[in-house]
Motif scaffolding. Structure first.
Motif, PDB file in Angstrom:
ATOM      1  N   GLU A 125      49.438  21.224  -9.879  1.00  0.00           N
ATOM      2  CA  GLU A 125      50.029  20.680  -8.656  1.00  0.00           C
ATOM      3  C   GLU A 125      49.414  21.328  -7.425  1.00  0.00           C
ATOM      4  O   GLU A 125      49.043  20.647  -6.465  1.00  0.00           O
ATOM      5  CB  GLU A 125      51.541  20.914  -8.662  1.00  0.00           C
ATOM      6  N   PHE A 126      49.294  22.646  -7.462  1.00  0.00           N
ATOM      7  CA  PHE A 126      48.748  23.345  -6.298  1.00  0.00           C
ATOM      8  C   PHE A 126      47.289  22.975  -6.068  1.00  0.00           C
ATOM      9  O   PHE A 126      46.872  22.723  -4.933  1.00  0.00           O
ATOM     10  CB  PHE A 126      48.885  24.854  -6.464  1.00  0.00           C
ATOM     11  N   THR A 130      54.552  27.158  -5.573  1.00  0.00           N
ATOM     12  CA  THR A 130      54.752  26.518  -6.867  1.00  0.00           C
ATOM     13  C   THR A 130      54.137  27.387  -7.955  1.00  0.00           C
ATOM     14  O   THR A 130      53.213  28.164  -7.702  1.00  0.00           O
ATOM     15  CB  THR A 130      54.111  25.114  -6.904  1.00  0.00           C
ATOM     16  N   ILE A 141      51.736  23.893   2.134  1.00  0.00           N
ATOM     17  CA  ILE A 141      51.917  23.557   0.722  1.00  0.00           C
ATOM     18  C   ILE A 141      52.876  24.604   0.164  1.00  0.00           C
ATOM     19  O   ILE A 141      52.536  25.786   0.077  1.00  0.00           O
ATOM     20  CB  ILE A 141      50.581  23.575  -0.042  1.00  0.00           C
ATOM     21  N   ASN A 176      45.718  20.273  -6.880  1.00  0.00           N
ATOM     22  CA  ASN A 176      45.634  18.906  -6.355  1.00  0.00           C
ATOM     23  C   ASN A 176      45.979  18.866  -4.874  1.00  0.00           C
ATOM     24  O   ASN A 176      45.327  18.176  -4.080  1.00  0.00           O
ATOM     25  CB  ASN A 176      46.575  17.980  -7.136  1.00  0.00           C
ATOM     26  N   ASN A 177      47.014  19.609  -4.489  1.00  0.00           N
ATOM     27  CA  ASN A 177      47.437  19.611  -3.087  1.00  0.00           C
ATOM     28  C   ASN A 177      46.402  20.263  -2.174  1.00  0.00           C
ATOM     29  O   ASN A 177      46.103  19.759  -1.092  1.00  0.00           O
ATOM     30  CB  ASN A 177      48.782  20.324  -2.945  1.00  0.00           C
ATOM     31  N   GLN A 217      49.697  22.702   8.212  1.00  0.00           N
ATOM     32  CA  GLN A 217      49.654  22.010   6.923  1.00  0.00           C
ATOM     33  C   GLN A 217      50.164  22.979   5.862  1.00  0.00           C
ATOM     34  O   GLN A 217      49.469  23.911   5.467  1.00  0.00           O
ATOM     35  CB  GLN A 217      48.230  21.552   6.606  1.00  0.00           C
ATOM     36  N   ASN A 260      43.339  18.395  -0.829  1.00  0.00           N
ATOM     37  CA  ASN A 260      43.487  17.474   0.300  1.00  0.00           C
ATOM     38  C   ASN A 260      43.362  18.159   1.657  1.00  0.00           C
ATOM     39  O   ASN A 260      43.454  17.494   2.693  1.00  0.00           O
ATOM     40  CB  ASN A 260      44.849  16.771   0.216  1.00  0.00           C
TER      41      ASN A 260
END
Length: 212
Positions: free
Chosen positions: A70-71, A65, A62, A73-74, A60, A77
């Motif tokens: 954004e990070f 960034t 990511i 939030n990612n 997984q 998950n």
């Protein structure tokens, strides 16, 4: 000063409580680094790994960034799931982080957090579906030397004693590196603080080693 920071983490079921602590810590670190601008600009990424039996959930990623929101939030998950036997796809996770992610900045930090070793008798006597080592043919030498050639500084967050042999093998290949002791931390807030301190220490050490 520009830094690439990648968290590589075992995301199997046994890591449940630690993943939540690590996620909280990662968010705290990202916020902290955002407040350091313009002194330090951090691109942050994540590579979670599980095991070969987990199919499409084995990795997984990511991507790096500079966007804190954004990070965060990612990474929210990311869940602890899967895993078959005791060892995990450590080499596959590290290899993906080194070769599949877009490292760009001159100071490159990889913080690996895990509670179990790679597959193979070389690393463990635990129950192992792949006692002869990585089924895809990856070796620690190959992965770690690729990491070194990419000028990535490796740091390890130790959660259990099961990774001690792995640490000795890794250090025999690339030399000494910092190991942060995160084990025996049942209190969630203390766990977050340990992760946070380890991450900040890793970044500062890498910057010092580069002489920046």
């Amino acid at each position: 000063m520009e830094v690439d920071l990648c968290f590589v983490m075992d995301c199997t079921s046994s890591m449940g409580s630690h993943i939540e602590g690590a996620k909280s810590s990662i968010k705290k670190v990202v916020d902290y680094m955002a407040n350091m601008k313009p002194a330090i600009v951090v691109r942050v990424g994540f590579c979670g790994y599980r095991d070969h039996c987990d199919g499409s959930d084995r990795l997984q990623i990511i991507e790096f960034t500079t966007s804190c929101d954004e990070f965060k939030n990612n990474v929210s998950n990311v869940s602890a799931l899967g895993g078959g036997d005791d060892p995990e796809d450590v080499l596959g996770g590290l290899n993906a982080a080194v070769t599949s992610m877009a490292w760009r900045n001159p100071t490159r930090v990889l913080l690996h957090i895990a509670d179990c070793p790679p597959h193979g008798r070389r690393f463990t006597n635990m129950s192992d579906t792949y006692p002869d080592g990585d089924p895809n043919g990856l070796t620690a030498e190959q992965v770690l030397r690729e990491m070194r050639s990419a000028d990535i500084y490796y740091f390890f967050g130790k959660i259990t004693e099961y990774t001690e042999t792995m640490t000795r093998v890794f250090q025999s290949i690339i030399g000494e590196y910092p190991v942060f002791d995160i084990k025996n931390t049942p209190d969630p807030e203390e766990l977050v603080e340990k992760f946070f301190d380890a991450t900040c220490s890793a970044i500062n050490t890498a910057i010092t080693l580069r002489g920046e």
